[in-house]
Design a protein around this motif. Structure first.
Motif, short mmCIF file in Angstrom:
data_model
loop_
_atom_site.label_atom_id
_atom_site.label_comp_id
_atom_site.label_asym_id
_atom_site.label_seq_id
_atom_site.Cartn_x
_atom_site.Cartn_y
_atom_site.Cartn_z
N SER A 1 44.93 -15.67 12.56
CA SER A 1 44.93 -17.07 12.16
C SER A 1 45.17 -17.07 10.65
CB SER A 1 43.60 -17.72 12.50
OG SER A 1 42.57 -17.18 11.68
N PRO A 2 45.50 -18.21 10.09
CA PRO A 2 45.78 -18.22 8.65
C PRO A 2 44.61 -17.71 7.82
CG PRO A 2 46.55 -20.24 9.64
CD PRO A 2 45.80 -19.51 10.71
N SER A 3 43.38 -17.82 8.35
CA SER A 3 42.25 -17.42 7.52
C SER A 3 41.85 -15.97 7.70
CB SER A 3 41.05 -18.31 7.85
OG SER A 3 40.73 -18.14 9.22
N GLN A 4 42.19 -15.37 8.82
CA GLN A 4 41.81 -13.96 9.00
C GLN A 4 42.58 -13.33 10.16
OE1 GLN A 4 37.63 -13.82 10.17
NE2 GLN A 4 38.22 -13.97 12.31
N THR B 1 37.42 -7.61 11.20
CA THR B 1 38.19 -8.75 10.71
C THR B 1 38.68 -8.46 9.29
OG1 THR B 1 36.16 -9.78 9.93
CG2 THR B 1 36.95 -10.44 12.07
N LYS C 1 40.55 -10.24 5.83
CA LYS C 1 40.96 -11.47 5.18
C LYS C 1 42.41 -11.33 4.74
CE LYS C 1 36.98 -13.86 4.73
NZ LYS C 1 36.37 -13.18 5.87
N PRO C 2 43.08 -12.45 4.51
CA PRO C 2 44.49 -12.34 4.12
C PRO C 2 44.72 -11.50 2.86
CG PRO C 2 43.98 -14.58 4.77
CD PRO C 2 42.69 -13.84 4.80
N ASP C 3 43.77 -11.51 1.94
CA ASP C 3 44.05 -10.76 0.70
C ASP C 3 43.85 -9.26 0.88
OD1 ASP C 3 40.94 -11.36 -1.16
OD2 ASP C 3 41.35 -10.78 0.92
N TYR D 1 50.94 -11.43 4.31
CA TYR D 1 50.26 -11.92 5.51
C TYR D 1 50.75 -13.32 5.81
CZ TYR D 1 46.52 -13.04 8.80
OH TYR D 1 45.81 -13.39 9.93
N THR E 1 48.50 -22.08 14.34
CA THR E 1 47.07 -21.95 14.11
C THR E 1 46.54 -20.59 14.52
OG1 THR E 1 46.80 -23.03 16.21
CG2 THR E 1 46.44 -24.37 14.24
N GLN E 2 47.00 -20.11 15.64
CA GLN E 2 46.50 -18.79 16.03
C GLN E 2 47.53 -18.07 16.89
OE1 GLN E 2 43.36 -17.68 18.95
NE2 GLN E 2 42.06 -17.51 17.17
N ASN F 1 36.94 -7.79 1.56
CA ASN F 1 37.99 -8.51 2.28
C ASN F 1 38.17 -8.04 3.72
OD1 ASN F 1 39.10 -6.07 1.69
ND2 ASN F 1 40.67 -6.87 0.30
#
Lengths: 304, 447
Positions: free
Chosen positions: B32-35, B52, B54-56, B61, B66-67, B272
């Motif tokens: 998803s955009p957040s993870q 999980t 994170k994008p960073d 990424y 949405t998913q 992250n």
């Protein structure tokens, strides 16, 4: 022993080699099965050993006479005999003791057409072996490698990278496609199965991955994975350490020739001809050649 | 969906895959955009791992929509990562669209080789998602991976399950002269009692949480949790490689145990990436306790059906050894159980031999043993067991076979000589049949 007026016939070949391990390395690189029958051919130029998987894959090991510290050839013509490759290599291995020089003498034929080996560097002990030989019952197929066209289709790649690529291609499996493209200059290995894998070697002048590349038209052929694998599976570690390259050439009909260079010199012991650890006389190298027949459904030009 | 990573992130990524591959066979990927989340569940549904990012974490990424989710075989990803990480410049992963049948994994190597793998997505992915709130677990401890490795090295390397018994840490300082030191935690090997050929090493290890753990929280009655060692070691390797401590969260037998990396407080911001391993624990407590009668939460403690031989989770066995009699020193009791030629003091043996039928009377028998032990037992600082029926609710033959079991002379439940075990109820005879035992040194005081 009866004394006879007639001089006993000199054996066809008596030669001495001072680095048994090098010979073991060279011969091991053409082992891909447990039981392989090899044909050995002797000439005044050296020894050639040929193994074959009938009409699919052939390998040759050239041990030229300059590799030997003594090479006395007195045969008429070129004697050929068959010997079990595994047996020969395992036997040679027993002469090879790590950490010291191992000089052996090879003689053919013995009284009963055997291949005779004995160690000659030790004063207090001697290892001696006889290996039975047989008349080769097959004519080793001359793969009759011909160039594909006026310009060769070949590339030279770092041996370690070639081995790595072929090991990775085990995952997809059974049939591997090799594609040579002039623009951009690159070699691609591709395998498809339950998953696909494509390995690209780009020819840039500044990397030492593809050392040479000759291709004027795009070609693509398929080879059975297990035969391609046989060409690199037993590359000796000295090849990797010496950072050598392997040359692959595609001939007419898609026949693939894979050439390796295996050092037969002793790296650790100082040799009068060796100036530094890395330098070796060019003649202290054994040449290994594999010929792999392509798979039947072949297209010479692939416009994928 | 597309992401690309290199350097240290790639090393962590590779470690994550290795850990997930030791848990389950399939990797569920949810972006998803957040993870980006990776999950794996083992085949017996007793271990669930989730990692999980994170994008960073990534160099690149992007997720469309949405998913995005898909599922691939972990073995295939492990094949991709066969190339040594040190020779990879960067790894890129691409799923071209939502219903693409293959995910493309590309390795750009330093030596100039470019390897592109197309991995087929599983057609019917079984993507489970489990999230447990860590705050619901009352007890926890944090341990450094190398310390835990050292503790685990006392156990047989092939050990399959381990029990952690946690007691309330005493407020008294650890005093050499005092009997009750600070050894509030015990690690104990769990061996499936129905295994015929029990020649494995049994180990009990008492430790002082203030010495061995970075942090330890437990209040109230002693609790124990028994869970798989293989998954524990997989997570331990992961945390060791990432150089983070491991935080264990647990409640009691039957409730899942949760492990997560404890990122250092001095890192400031959170890391992250994050990981969680949830393991189901054996329903039956290894120490005497109140009846674990609550049905386990379905998602986390999905045991195999009770009568399965797989895993020992369905086995019911209370040893009744209350071992929170801490010793003065960290003492390790190890006993190699003898083979067939045991001396006959083990009353269980007599029972076993006398009454063992081939099939599920075995269950019955174990049932009998535990029942009877419960009735005779008293323990220090423990709840007196009022409920003779300590059986697992799933055991059907439990209720119909209550044996008052009076004819047993004490410690028959164990094949090992009981005087080896630091036991609360030392009214048993001690020291008679000692040929197979390791005598306690220094002498053990009974209460």
């Amino acid at each position: 022993m009866s004394s006879s007026a007639i001089e006993p016939e000199a054996p066809d070949l008596v030669c001495q080699l001072d680095n048994v391990q090098g010979m073991v390395d060279a011969l091991s690189s053409v082992r891909w099965k447990r039981h392989q029958d090899a044909v050995i051919e002797l000439s005044e130029h050296g020894i050639v050993l040929i193994v074959e998987e009938t009409s699919c894959l052939q390998a040759k090991v050239y041990l030229q006479r300059e590799l030997f510290i003594r090479y006395e050839y007195s045969a008429q013509g070129r004697p050929r005999f068959g010997v079990s490759l595994g047996l020969f290599v395992d036997c040679l291995n027993t002469f090879s003791v790590p950490g010291r020089s191992n000089t052996i003498e090879i003689q053919y034929p013995g009284p009963d057409m055997q291949l005779l080996l004995k160690s000659v560097d030790s004063l207090d002990a001697c290892i001696y072996s006889e290996i039975r030989t047989r008349i080769p019952d097959m004519i080793s197929w001359d793969y009759n490698f011909e160039p594909a066209g006026s310009t060769p289709l070949s590339f030279t790649v770092k041996s370690a990278a070639l081995k790595e690529a072929i090991d990775d291609l085990e995952w997809p499996g059974s049939s591997i496609q090799i594609i040579l493209q002039p623009v951009p200059p690159s070699v691609t290995f591709r395998g498809e199965g339950h998953g696909d894998l494509q390995i690209d070697f780009m020819y840039y002048v500044n990397t030492d991955l593809l050392i040479a590349f000759h291709c004027d038209q795009e070609v693509s052929y398929r080879y059975k994975y297990k035969f391609l694998r046989a060409t690199t599976s037993n590359i000796p570690s000295s090849v990797i350490k010496d950072n050598r390259g392997s040359k692959l050439t595609i001939g007419r009909g898609g026949m693939l020739k894979v050439q390796h260079l295996v050092s037969v010199a002793r790296p650790s012991v100082s040799h009068p001809h060796i100036d530094s650890a890395g330098y070796q006389q060019p003649s202290r190298i054994a040449y290994i050649e594999f010929f792999v027949k392509p798979e039947e459904d072949v297209d010479t030009v692939n416009d994928s | 969906m597309e992401f690309s990573l290199s350097g240290n992130a790639l090393k962590t990524f590779a470690r994550s895959i290795t850990c997930l591959a030791r848990i389950g066979n399939e990797l569920a990927l949810q972006a998803s955009p957040s993870q980006l989340a990776f999950h794996s569940l083992n085949s017996s549904r007793s271990a669930y791992q989730s990692i999980t990012f994170k994008p960073d974490f990534f160099d690149v990424y992007t997720v469309s929509g949405t998913q995005v989710q898909c599922s691939v075989l972990l073995k295939a990803i492990c094949s991709v990562l066969r190339t040594p990480i040190t020779s990879i410049d960067h790894l890129s992963v691409l799923l071209p669209n939502h219903d693409a049948s293959k995910v493309q994994w590309t390795l750009d190597c330093y030596n100039g080789m470019k390897k592109a793998y197309w991995i087929t997505c599983n057609v019917e992915p079984d993507i489970q998602h489990l999230s447990l709130d860590r705050r619901r677990f009352p007890s926890s401890f944090v341990v450094r991976p190398r310390d835990l490795n050292r503790l685990l090295s006392n156990f047989q390397s092939t050990l399959q399950e381990i029990t952690v018994i946690a007691t309330e840490p005493t407020s008294l300082p650890s005093d050499a002269a005092s009997e009750i030191g600070g050894k509030a935690v015990e690690l104990r090997s769990y061996i499936d009692p129905t295994k015929d050929n029990d020649s494995s090493l049994h180990t009990q290890l008492w430790i002082d949480p203030t010495e061995e753990f970075v942090q330890y929280t437990h209040a109230g009655d002693p609790v124990d949790v028994t869970f798989g060692v293989k998954e524990l070691k997989a997570f331990l390797s992961f945390c060791e490689g990432c150089e983070v401590d491991i935080h264990f969260y647990f409640e009691k037998a039957g409730e899942p145990i949760l492990m997560a990396p404890q990122f250092g407080l001095d890192d400031g911001s959170t890391s992250n990436f994050d990981a969680t391993l949830v393991l189901a624990t054996m329903l039956v407590s290894q120490i005497q306790e109140g009846n674990p009668s609550e049905p386990p939460p379905v998602a986390a403690t999905i045991h195999g059906q009770a009568n399965h031989g797989t895993g020992s989770q369905a086995q019911e066995r209370t040893r009744g050894n209350v071992s929170e009699h801490p010793s003065d020193h960290t003492r390790i009791w190890s006993e190699l159980s003898g083979s067939a030629a045991k001396n006959g003091s083990g009353a269980e043996e007599r029972q076993v031999q006398g009454e063992r039928n081939e099939n599920d009377n075995e269950q019955r028998e174990i049932q009998r043993i535990s029942t009877m032990h419960i009735s005779k037992t008293r323990s220090v600082g423990e709840n007196v067991l009022g409920d003779p029926n300590s059986c697992h609710p799933m055991e059907s033959n439990c209720a119909e076979d209550p044996r008052g079991g009076a004819e047993i002379n004490g410690h028959g439940f164990s094949q090992r000589h009981p005087s080896n075990w630091v036991d609360a109820d030392e009214d048993d005879d001690e020291g008679d049949e000692t040929e197979l035992c390791v005598q306690s040194t220094p002498p053990y005081h009974e209460e």
